[in-house]
Design an enzyme around this catalytic site. Structure first.
Site, PDB file in Angstrom:
ATOM      1  N   LYS A 150      17.831 -41.080  45.314  1.00 34.06           N
ATOM      2  CA  LYS A 150      16.794 -40.819  44.294  1.00 34.06           C
ATOM      3  C   LYS A 150      17.385 -40.116  43.069  1.00 34.06           C
ATOM      4  O   LYS A 150      17.173 -40.531  41.938  1.00 34.06           O
ATOM      5  CB  LYS A 150      15.658 -39.940  44.882  1.00 34.06           C
ATOM      6  CG  LYS A 150      14.978 -40.547  46.099  1.00 34.06           C
ATOM      7  CD  LYS A 150      13.849 -39.662  46.630  1.00 34.06           C
ATOM      8  CE  LYS A 150      14.298 -38.313  47.193  1.00 34.06           C
ATOM      9  NZ  LYS A 150      15.169 -38.409  48.392  1.00 34.06           N
ATOM     10  N   ARG A 172       5.500 -35.900  48.186  1.00 32.29           N
ATOM     11  CA  ARG A 172       6.117 -36.044  49.501  1.00 32.29           C
ATOM     12  C   ARG A 172       5.090 -35.972  50.627  1.00 32.29           C
ATOM     13  O   ARG A 172       5.477 -36.057  51.797  1.00 32.29           O
ATOM     14  CB  ARG A 172       7.114 -34.898  49.703  1.00 32.29           C
ATOM     15  CG  ARG A 172       8.583 -35.309  49.655  1.00 32.29           C
ATOM     16  CD  ARG A 172       9.393 -34.038  49.762  1.00 32.29           C
ATOM     17  NE  ARG A 172      10.737 -34.260  50.189  1.00 32.29           N
ATOM     18  CZ  ARG A 172      11.794 -34.270  49.368  1.00 32.29           C
ATOM     19  NH1 ARG A 172      11.646 -34.118  48.077  1.00 32.29           N
ATOM     20  NH2 ARG A 172      12.993 -34.431  49.873  1.00 32.29           N
ATOM     21  N   ARG A 201      27.909 -35.419  50.460  1.00 32.66           N
ATOM     22  CA  ARG A 201      27.469 -35.170  49.076  1.00 32.66           C
ATOM     23  C   ARG A 201      28.056 -33.858  48.541  1.00 32.66           C
ATOM     24  O   ARG A 201      28.121 -32.863  49.244  1.00 32.66           O
ATOM     25  CB  ARG A 201      25.939 -35.091  49.081  1.00 32.66           C
ATOM     26  CG  ARG A 201      25.343 -34.497  47.830  1.00 32.66           C
ATOM     27  CD  ARG A 201      23.888 -34.836  47.652  1.00 32.66           C
ATOM     28  NE  ARG A 201      23.007 -34.360  48.702  1.00 32.66           N
ATOM     29  CZ  ARG A 201      21.719 -34.700  48.775  1.00 32.66           C
ATOM     30  NH1 ARG A 201      21.192 -35.521  47.893  1.00 32.66           N
ATOM     31  NH2 ARG A 201      20.991 -34.233  49.742  1.00 32.66           N
ATOM     32  N   ARG A 254      25.222 -28.363  48.953  1.00 33.64           N
ATOM     33  CA  ARG A 254      23.908 -27.761  49.199  1.00 33.64           C
ATOM     34  C   ARG A 254      23.855 -27.106  50.569  1.00 33.64           C
ATOM     35  O   ARG A 254      24.369 -27.645  51.543  1.00 33.64           O
ATOM     36  CB  ARG A 254      22.817 -28.843  49.101  1.00 33.64           C
ATOM     37  CG  ARG A 254      22.437 -29.139  47.678  1.00 33.64           C
ATOM     38  CD  ARG A 254      21.567 -30.345  47.533  1.00 33.64           C
ATOM     39  NE  ARG A 254      20.464 -30.417  48.487  1.00 33.64           N
ATOM     40  CZ  ARG A 254      19.569 -31.387  48.485  1.00 33.64           C
ATOM     41  NH1 ARG A 254      19.643 -32.362  47.603  1.00 33.64           N
ATOM     42  NH2 ARG A 254      18.600 -31.386  49.370  1.00 33.64           N
ATOM     43  N   ARG A 261      15.135 -32.891  58.287  1.00 34.28           N
ATOM     44  CA  ARG A 261      14.627 -33.480  57.033  1.00 34.28           C
ATOM     45  C   ARG A 261      14.192 -34.921  57.254  1.00 34.28           C
ATOM     46  O   ARG A 261      13.186 -35.357  56.696  1.00 34.28           O
ATOM     47  CB  ARG A 261      15.702 -33.378  55.947  1.00 34.28           C
ATOM     48  CG  ARG A 261      15.801 -31.956  55.394  1.00 34.28           C
ATOM     49  CD  ARG A 261      17.140 -31.655  54.770  1.00 34.28           C
ATOM     50  NE  ARG A 261      17.390 -32.416  53.585  1.00 34.28           N
ATOM     51  CZ  ARG A 261      18.601 -32.554  53.034  1.00 34.28           C
ATOM     52  NH1 ARG A 261      19.660 -31.973  53.601  1.00 34.28           N
ATOM     53  NH2 ARG A 261      18.746 -33.242  51.939  1.00 34.28           N
TER      54      ARG A 261
HETATM   55  P1  ADP Z   1      18.648 -38.113  47.143  1.00 36.53           P
HETATM   56  O1  ADP Z   1      18.379 -37.560  45.777  1.00 36.53           O
HETATM   57  O2  ADP Z   1      17.732 -39.260  47.484  1.00 36.53           O
HETATM   58  O3  ADP Z   1      18.703 -37.076  48.208  1.00 36.53           O
HETATM   59  P2  ADP Z   1      21.389 -38.598  46.126  1.00 36.53           P
HETATM   60  O4  ADP Z   1      21.154 -39.398  44.885  1.00 36.53           O
HETATM   61  O5  ADP Z   1      21.781 -37.188  45.979  1.00 36.53           O
HETATM   62  O6  ADP Z   1      20.114 -38.758  47.092  1.00 36.53           O
HETATM   63  O7  ADP Z   1      22.472 -39.378  46.993  1.00 36.53           O
HETATM   64  C1  ADP Z   1      22.990 -38.824  48.217  1.00 36.53           C
HETATM   65  C2  ADP Z   1      24.507 -39.032  48.282  1.00 36.53           C
HETATM   66  O8  ADP Z   1      24.793 -40.426  48.477  1.00 36.53           O
HETATM   67  C3  ADP Z   1      25.233 -38.616  47.006  1.00 36.53           C
HETATM   68  O9  ADP Z   1      26.479 -38.053  47.381  1.00 36.53           O
HETATM   69  C4  ADP Z   1      25.428 -39.932  46.242  1.00 36.53           C
HETATM   70  O10 ADP Z   1      26.617 -39.917  45.454  1.00 36.53           O
HETATM   71  C5  ADP Z   1      25.524 -40.975  47.365  1.00 36.53           C
HETATM   72  N1  ADP Z   1      24.844 -42.232  47.047  1.00 36.53           N
HETATM   73  C6  ADP Z   1      23.722 -42.425  46.281  1.00 36.53           C
HETATM   74  N2  ADP Z   1      23.379 -43.740  46.246  1.00 36.53           N
HETATM   75  C7  ADP Z   1      24.285 -44.394  47.021  1.00 36.53           C
HETATM   76  C8  ADP Z   1      24.476 -45.778  47.382  1.00 36.53           C
HETATM   77  N3  ADP Z   1      23.652 -46.728  46.945  1.00 36.53           N
HETATM   78  N4  ADP Z   1      25.514 -46.070  48.184  1.00 36.53           N
HETATM   79  C9  ADP Z   1      26.366 -45.091  48.634  1.00 36.53           C
HETATM   80  N5  ADP Z   1      26.236 -43.774  48.335  1.00 36.53           N
HETATM   81  C10 ADP Z   1      25.226 -43.427  47.540  1.00 36.53           C
HETATM   82  P1  ADP Z   2      16.513 -34.653  49.435  1.00 40.17           P
HETATM   83  O1  ADP Z   2      17.914 -34.802  49.009  1.00 40.17           O
HETATM   84  O2  ADP Z   2      16.348 -34.286  50.867  1.00 40.17           O
HETATM   85  O3  ADP Z   2      15.602 -35.743  49.031  1.00 40.17           O
HETATM   86  P2  ADP Z   2      15.381 -32.604  47.612  1.00 40.17           P
HETATM   87  O4  ADP Z   2      16.421 -32.041  46.741  1.00 40.17           O
HETATM   88  O5  ADP Z   2      14.385 -33.527  47.015  1.00 40.17           O
HETATM   89  O6  ADP Z   2      16.108 -33.255  48.844  1.00 40.17           O
HETATM   90  O7  ADP Z   2      14.583 -31.430  48.345  1.00 40.17           O
HETATM   91  C1  ADP Z   2      15.265 -30.409  49.040  1.00 40.17           C
HETATM   92  C2  ADP Z   2      14.259 -29.593  49.840  1.00 40.17           C
HETATM   93  O8  ADP Z   2      13.315 -28.991  48.932  1.00 40.17           O
HETATM   94  C3  ADP Z   2      13.394 -30.389  50.826  1.00 40.17           C
HETATM   95  O9  ADP Z   2      14.015 -30.553  52.077  1.00 40.17           O
HETATM   96  C4  ADP Z   2      12.141 -29.485  50.916  1.00 40.17           C
HETATM   97  O10 ADP Z   2      12.386 -28.344  51.712  1.00 40.17           O
HETATM   98  C5  ADP Z   2      11.997 -29.007  49.475  1.00 40.17           C
HETATM   99  N1  ADP Z   2      11.163 -29.917  48.667  1.00 40.17           N
HETATM  100  C6  ADP Z   2      11.561 -30.655  47.589  1.00 40.17           C
HETATM  101  N2  ADP Z   2      10.538 -31.365  47.091  1.00 40.17           N
HETATM  102  C7  ADP Z   2       9.457 -31.072  47.865  1.00 40.17           C
HETATM  103  C8  ADP Z   2       8.098 -31.511  47.877  1.00 40.17           C
HETATM  104  N3  ADP Z   2       7.640 -32.409  46.972  1.00 40.17           N
HETATM  105  N4  ADP Z   2       7.292 -31.002  48.830  1.00 40.17           N
HETATM  106  C9  ADP Z   2       7.729 -30.109  49.734  1.00 40.17           C
HETATM  107  N5  ADP Z   2       8.984 -29.662  49.787  1.00 40.17           N
HETATM  108  C10 ADP Z   2       9.860 -30.139  48.866  1.00 40.17           C
END
Ligand code: ADP
Ligand code: ADP
Ligand code: ZN
Length: 214
Positions: free
Chosen positions: A13, A88, A127, A161, A172
């Site tokens: 995302k 969420r 990551r 993180r 999660r």
């Molecule tokens: P989210 O915001 O949904 O938690 P991230 O964008 O931070 O996910 O992506 C999680 C990890 O996976 C990061 O280290 C990113 O560089 C990697 N990543 C993101 N998209 C892809 C993909 N399509 N294929 C492989 N690795 C990916």
């Molecule tokens: P991910 O990479 O798991 O998608 P985020 O960076 O979006 O992680 O979120 C990290 C943490 O912050 C989540 O595991 C949760 O504890 C909290 N969080 C983020 N967004 C929300 C939301 N919309 N509602 C509840 N908790 C949230």
């Protein structure tokens, strides 16, 4: 354009939101990034959120809705926004609908990144990000071009993180399936859901999203 990027932890995302932000002049609104900033600043919200986040659980809806609503207000007048990590839960989605209704706005699309749970563990545990500029990387799928140096700013210090651990990932993913996945049928009923293959390479995922939005 008003978009939601939706998917389990590690789906990509944040990665895709940053690319869309640059290409379509939209503002990325990431509730995860906002919460991490609250934790780092030691605010009252940050103190409440820290342990919940480290346990891989969801922060209570009312805290999230309060936090995001002022940010949505601030984004007014921009070309639009991309919500990353919000809503969420079903109550959060209803609160978003009410906020947008109040402004006479409508969500254009909810983009779901479809991925397998098993792949998410590797995505999350690999990551890391630049400590200076926040650029995101993955040790296997998206490494820096020069080992140990950030592509964007040349920085040589990196962060991981606190919640990106094997144990927390399981919690999660469970929170995602129990509380977040039910939103898929909520959005389907509204008719604005677009599902893309999030298992594809990063550039391919971007291409799928851009093609679907054009
Ligand atoms: P989210 O915001 O949904 O938690 P991230 O964008 O931070 O996910 O992506 C999680 C990890 O996976 C990061 O280290 C990113 O560089 C990697 N990543 C993101 N998209 C892809 C993909 N399509 N294929 C492989 N690795 C990916
Ligand atoms: P991910 O990479 O798991 O998608 P985020 O960076 O979006 O992680 O979120 C990290 C943490 O912050 C989540 O595991 C949760 O504890 C909290 N969080 C983020 N967004 C929300 C939301 N919309 N509602 C509840 N908790 C949230
Ligand atoms: Zn950097």
């Amino acid at each position: 354009m008003y978009l939601v990027l939706f998917g389990p932890p590690g789906a990509g995302k944040g990665t895709q939101a940053k690319r869309l932000e640059a290409a379509c002049h939209l503002v990325q609104l990431s509730t995860g990034d906002m919460l991490r900033a609250e934790v780092a600043s030691g605010s009252a919200l940050g103190i409440k959120a820290k342990d919940i986040m480290e346990a891989g659980k969801l922060v209570p809806d009312e805290l999230i809705v309060d936090m995001i609503s002022s940010r949505i207000d601030d984004a007014e007048g921009e070309a639009g926004f991309i919500l990353d990590g919000f809503p969420r839960t079903i109550p959060q989605a209803r609160a978003l609908d009410a906020m947008l209704d109040g402004k006479g706005l409508k969500l254009d699309r909810v983009i779901e990144l479809r991925v397998d749970d098993e792949a998410m563990v590797e995505r999350i545990t690999g990551r890391f990000s630049c400590a200076s500029c926040g650029a995101n990387y993955h040790q296997k799928f998206n490494p820096t071009k020069v080992a140990g140096l950030c592509d964007a700013c040349g920085g040589d210090r990196f962060d991981r993180r606190a919640d990106d651990t094997m144990e927390t990932v399981r919690a999660r993913l469970k929170a995602y399936h129990d509380q977040t996945a039910p939103l898929i049928s909520y959005f389907e009923k509204k008719g604005n859901l677009l599902s893309v293959d999030g298992m594809a390479a990063i550039d391919d995922v971007t291409r799928q999203i851009r093609e679907a939005l054009d």
